[in-house]
Enzyme design. Sequence first.
Site, short mmCIF file in Angstrom:
data_model
loop_
_atom_site.label_atom_id
_atom_site.label_comp_id
_atom_site.label_asym_id
_atom_site.label_seq_id
_atom_site.Cartn_x
_atom_site.Cartn_y
_atom_site.Cartn_z
N LYS A 190 0.84 -1.07 -0.01
CA LYS A 190 0.11 0.11 0.15
C LYS A 190 0.86 1.13 0.07
CE LYS A 190 -3.41 0.08 2.99
NZ LYS A 190 -4.30 -0.29 4.23
N THR A 250 -10.02 4.11 -1.87
CA THR A 250 -10.37 5.08 -0.97
C THR A 250 -11.11 6.34 -1.70
OG1 THR A 250 -8.11 5.00 0.02
CG2 THR A 250 -9.71 6.42 0.93
#
Length: 471
Positions: free
Chosen positions: A217, A275
Amino acid sequence: MRRHRRAKIVATVGPASDSPEMLKALLLAGVDTFRLNFSHGTQSHHAEVHAAIRALEQEVGRPIGILMDLQGPKIRVGTVRDGKLTVEAGETIRFVLSGSDGDRSAIPLPHPEIFAAVAPGHDLLIDDGRIRVRVSSLGSDFIEAKVIVGGVISNHKGVNLPGTVLDVSPLTAKDRSDLEFGLRLGVDWVALSFVQKPSDVIEARGLIGDRAGLMTKIEKPAALERIDDIIQLSDAIMVARGDLGVEIPHEDVPGRQKELVRACRLAVKPVIVATQMLDSMISAPTPTRAETSDVATAIYDGADAVMLSAESAAGRYPREAVEMMDRIIRSIEHHKMYRSIIAATQPNEEQTAPHAVATAAADLASVIHAAAIVAYTSSGTTAARVARKRPSLPILAITPSREVSRRLCLLWGAHSVLSDDVRSYEEMVERATAFALEEEFASSRDLLVVVAGIPFAQAGTTNNLRVISLP
């Protein structure tokens, strides 16, 4: 279960979507990979969800990817007096290493790694960046800082340090326990949080080995400084725009997203954009126009997958969110501008035989108007090399590995099929023909372009190209 789109959908499982019935509804709506967020929930509950997904996989007869997302280190302030403390721009406050119920002269920050690494001029962002303070001086157990942007500091709010590289492992004791648990379950991907440097990825690889794909990530500015090395050490990348958008200026995030997608495409590594993609659908049945454009941008960028977080985990409309994402992707991929934009962002060709063969397969298939590209792939690499080109026709990925077939649920354009190893050219042709017909990728008299590695069943040897005319 054939998807009439190329980009994939990842959906986070949570209270709104963890029942077998809702998992099936989300799969049918378009989910390719389910994300288990280990920042929430218990191991036993994640095991129940994992079992339900595998049962669903058996029911529908199609591979389903499962991604476990590790929590990573959480940097937080301690307990402040009366539960909250209002600070104003221009004033000086002090953080201390130990203590409780502190006031503005002794705000607890129980993280020695911060005191060891921070320096004057570094910023601390509190509560997702709502409060910004700048270090003016420090000692072994205190930090004095000037408030740049004021606000309310309440108990246990998160702290980000965008300009500071902390000497901390991305794997906490909880993460290590969760990781071993997830690997025993048989997850397909492990997402690693709080990566700052290549050695963080190497540390995780030592624990994971080849038992799952390692997804890094990207959420720290330090990671961006070593991004090429981090991509090469990873099996996939997630553009984690939430934390990244706290630590770098908001206006820099879109450009960084484009850079990361392009870099991953060049390196032949899947990339997820994540997101707040359809954030308003947590509480509303339709997204905003801006959110629709945000998903569209990721598709125009060439991302392998886009991800739903709270929308599918805790929102009121999880199925509708997946359906909306599916519709946006399909609409963009059929738009008249899509192919030209994708072609314009095509990375330079790698000067190797395997990449050249995969590129030739994609180009040839387009020129002769083939029905599909069939990629025989034991590790997923051959299919990924073809997908790197972002061809205009589907990729039928045939693999002998159940684990690889599930990981391919993240790869752009790939429809994976499980099959025994082929042993000869004749068997290669027969099986490619049979699967293309069975999976409804082709019909009688269509052409297929088949790409494989010879000798068969040897990973990484993309060296053979063949055109098949179906009877």
